[in-house]
Design a protein around this motif. Structure first.
Motif, PDB file in Angstrom:
ATOM      1  N   GLY A 179      27.672  35.203  40.142  1.00 11.97           N
ATOM      2  CA  GLY A 179      27.216  36.432  40.024  1.00 11.97           C
ATOM      3  C   GLY A 179      28.608  37.049  40.910  1.00 11.97           C
ATOM      4  O   GLY A 179      29.184  37.477  40.901  1.00 11.97           O
ATOM      5  N   SER A 180      29.283  35.706  41.212  1.00  8.95           N
ATOM      6  CA  SER A 180      30.535  36.181  41.758  1.00  8.95           C
ATOM      7  C   SER A 180      31.824  35.096  41.586  1.00  8.95           C
ATOM      8  O   SER A 180      31.204  33.764  40.995  1.00  8.95           O
ATOM      9  N   LEU A 181      32.829  34.987  42.304  1.00  9.84           N
ATOM     10  CA  LEU A 181      33.802  34.235  42.185  1.00  9.84           C
ATOM     11  C   LEU A 181      33.956  33.415  43.859  1.00  9.84           C
ATOM     12  O   LEU A 181      34.875  33.190  44.118  1.00  9.84           O
ATOM     13  N   ALA A 183      33.837  31.626  47.267  1.00  9.73           N
ATOM     14  CA  ALA A 183      33.657  29.838  47.194  1.00  9.73           C
ATOM     15  C   ALA A 183      32.244  29.352  47.535  1.00  9.73           C
ATOM     16  O   ALA A 183      31.549  29.605  48.079  1.00  9.73           O
ATOM     17  N   GLY A 184      32.085  27.944  46.752  1.00 15.99           N
ATOM     18  CA  GLY A 184      30.759  27.328  46.700  1.00 15.99           C
ATOM     19  C   GLY A 184      29.854  27.892  45.647  1.00 15.99           C
ATOM     20  O   GLY A 184      28.988  27.244  45.374  1.00 15.99           O
ATOM     21  N   ALA A 185      30.388  28.936  44.989  1.00 15.88           N
ATOM     22  CA  ALA A 185      29.680  29.122  43.927  1.00 15.88           C
ATOM     23  C   ALA A 185      30.258  28.810  42.080  1.00 15.88           C
ATOM     24  O   ALA A 185      30.760  27.822  42.351  1.00 15.88           O
ATOM     25  N   ASP A 186      28.809  28.961  42.332  1.00 15.78           N
ATOM     26  CA  ASP A 186      29.060  27.357  40.297  1.00 15.78           C
ATOM     27  C   ASP A 186      30.130  29.011  39.294  1.00 15.78           C
ATOM     28  O   ASP A 186      30.056  29.490  39.797  1.00 15.78           O
ATOM     29  N   ALA A 187      31.202  27.808  39.112  1.00 14.56           N
ATOM     30  CA  ALA A 187      32.470  28.192  38.520  1.00 14.56           C
ATOM     31  C   ALA A 187      31.991  28.652  36.917  1.00 14.56           C
ATOM     32  O   ALA A 187      32.039  27.668  35.936  1.00 14.56           O
ATOM     33  N   ASP A 188      31.036  29.058  36.708  1.00  8.87           N
ATOM     34  CA  ASP A 188      31.252  30.071  35.921  1.00  8.87           C
ATOM     35  C   ASP A 188      31.811  31.366  35.385  1.00  8.87           C
ATOM     36  O   ASP A 188      31.774  32.152  36.047  1.00  8.87           O
ATOM     37  N   LEU A 189      32.516  31.837  34.394  1.00  4.59           N
ATOM     38  CA  LEU A 189      33.856  32.043  34.378  1.00  4.59           C
ATOM     39  C   LEU A 189      33.741  32.770  32.698  1.00  4.59           C
ATOM     40  O   LEU A 189      34.091  31.633  31.933  1.00  4.59           O
ATOM     41  N   LEU A 190      34.297  34.224  33.143  1.00  6.65           N
ATOM     42  CA  LEU A 190      34.183  34.571  31.575  1.00  6.65           C
ATOM     43  C   LEU A 190      35.580  35.797  32.021  1.00  6.65           C
ATOM     44  O   LEU A 190      35.871  36.486  32.459  1.00  6.65           O
ATOM     45  N   VAL A 191      36.027  35.561  30.660  1.00  3.18           N
ATOM     46  CA  VAL A 191      37.573  35.946  30.417  1.00  3.18           C
ATOM     47  C   VAL A 191      37.203  37.287  28.806  1.00  3.18           C
ATOM     48  O   VAL A 191      36.835  36.667  27.665  1.00  3.18           O
ATOM     49  N   LEU A 192      37.308  38.465  29.507  1.00  4.74           N
ATOM     50  CA  LEU A 192      37.215  39.879  28.795  1.00  4.74           C
ATOM     51  C   LEU A 192      38.748  40.250  28.424  1.00  4.74           C
ATOM     52  O   LEU A 192      39.348  40.367  28.893  1.00  4.74           O
ATOM     53  N   SER A 193      38.651  40.920  27.193  1.00  4.99           N
ATOM     54  CA  SER A 193      40.240  41.576  27.711  1.00  4.99           C
ATOM     55  C   SER A 193      39.105  43.482  26.501  1.00  4.99           C
ATOM     56  O   SER A 193      37.874  42.924  25.173  1.00  4.99           O
ATOM     57  N   GLU A 194      39.944  44.077  26.695  1.00  7.72           N
ATOM     58  CA  GLU A 194      39.483  45.701  26.470  1.00  7.72           C
ATOM     59  C   GLU A 194      40.361  45.975  25.574  1.00  7.72           C
ATOM     60  O   GLU A 194      41.771  46.397  25.754  1.00  7.72           O
ATOM     61  N   ARG A 195      40.090  46.541  24.789  1.00  3.83           N
ATOM     62  CA  ARG A 195      40.364  47.695  23.297  1.00  3.83           C
ATOM     63  C   ARG A 195      40.220  49.434  23.956  1.00  3.83           C
ATOM     64  O   ARG A 195      39.225  49.079  23.966  1.00  3.83           O
ATOM     65  N   ARG A 196      40.854  50.330  22.895  1.00  2.00           N
ATOM     66  CA  ARG A 196      40.178  51.099  23.284  1.00  2.00           C
ATOM     67  C   ARG A 196      40.607  51.542  21.888  1.00  2.00           C
ATOM     68  O   ARG A 196      41.736  51.371  21.450  1.00  2.00           O
TER      69      ARG A 196
END
Length: 220
Positions: A179-181, A183-196
């Motif tokens: 749940g965070s970025l 140091a030491g946390a699992d490198a689970d990353l998500l890239v999102l894009s936003e549209r309106r």
């Protein structure tokens, strides 16, 4: 009730208040005994009453150390958008989003056999029990719930994503690794894009996903 909760907590099991007819007083006893989570707040619970708020009274416990986390089904079916906004406004650090999605989520519309001889009807955006028409679950994705929450609450994307990352990680006692970025946390990353759209409604799209540092989704 207190004895049962204490016994469960000794095994490092998180005790959650779930679908219940508990009064406000009974709810507070459970919380003081060690219940730290409320499952599906508002759904299948004693209705809110002005003389006894029932489990929903936790939203008025500002400043108390024992205030529990609570799950919200933001699929647009289980709860009205205003209810979600009220809950979030009352305790923004405690809300985490859940889907209540069943295994029928990926199937086409129709009627399906379920447990104990029950049958579930999937139609439109709802899953209901055939015998009485009651809500039987959901099939919205977690991204759908985050998008709904984003629009209903008026929050920024980071604030909305917080409800499916850092808050549930803290609830589970896993905030050092999930749940965070940090140091030491699992490198689970998500890239999102936003549209309106032209009405100002926002939608989110998943662009890339890393799991333990390995790229597992890259649509491009």
């Amino acid at each position: 009730m207190t004895a049962i909760i204490n016994r469960i907590k000794k095994h490092n099991i998180i005790f959650s208040i779930s679908h219940t007819k508990a009064t406000y007083e009974e709810t507070m006893i459970a919380i003081e005994a060690g219940a730290t989570v409320v499952t599906h707040l508002f759904n299948a619970m004693r209705p809110l009453h002005h003389r006894n708020p029932g489990p929903f009274g936790i939203l008025g416990q500002a400043g108390t150390k024992s205030r529990p986390y609570f799950g919200i089904i933001a699929d647009g079916i289980h709860l009205h958008p205003t209810i979600v906004k009220i809950a979030y406004s009352a305790y923004l650090e405690g809300v985490f989003l859940v889907t209540d999605a069943l295994s029928l989520a990926g199937l086409s519309r129709g009627t399906y056999e379920w447990t104990n001889g029950s049958r579930i009807v999937k139609k439109g955006s709802e899953l209901t029990l055939e015998e009485n028409g009651r809500i039987a679950g959901g099939f919205a994705s977690l991204l759908d719930c985050v998008t709904n929450f984003l629009n209903w609450s008026g929050n920024s994307v980071p604030e909305a994503v917080n409800a499916v990352t850092s808050v549930p990680a803290k609830m589970l006692g896993m905030d050092k690794i999930k749940g965070s970025l940090e140091a030491g946390a699992d490198a689970d990353l998500l890239v999102l894009s936003e549209r309106r759209n032209e009405d100002g409604l926002r939608t989110l799209r998943v662009d890339k996903v890393w799991k333990f540092g390995k790229l597992v989704l890259d649509p491009a």
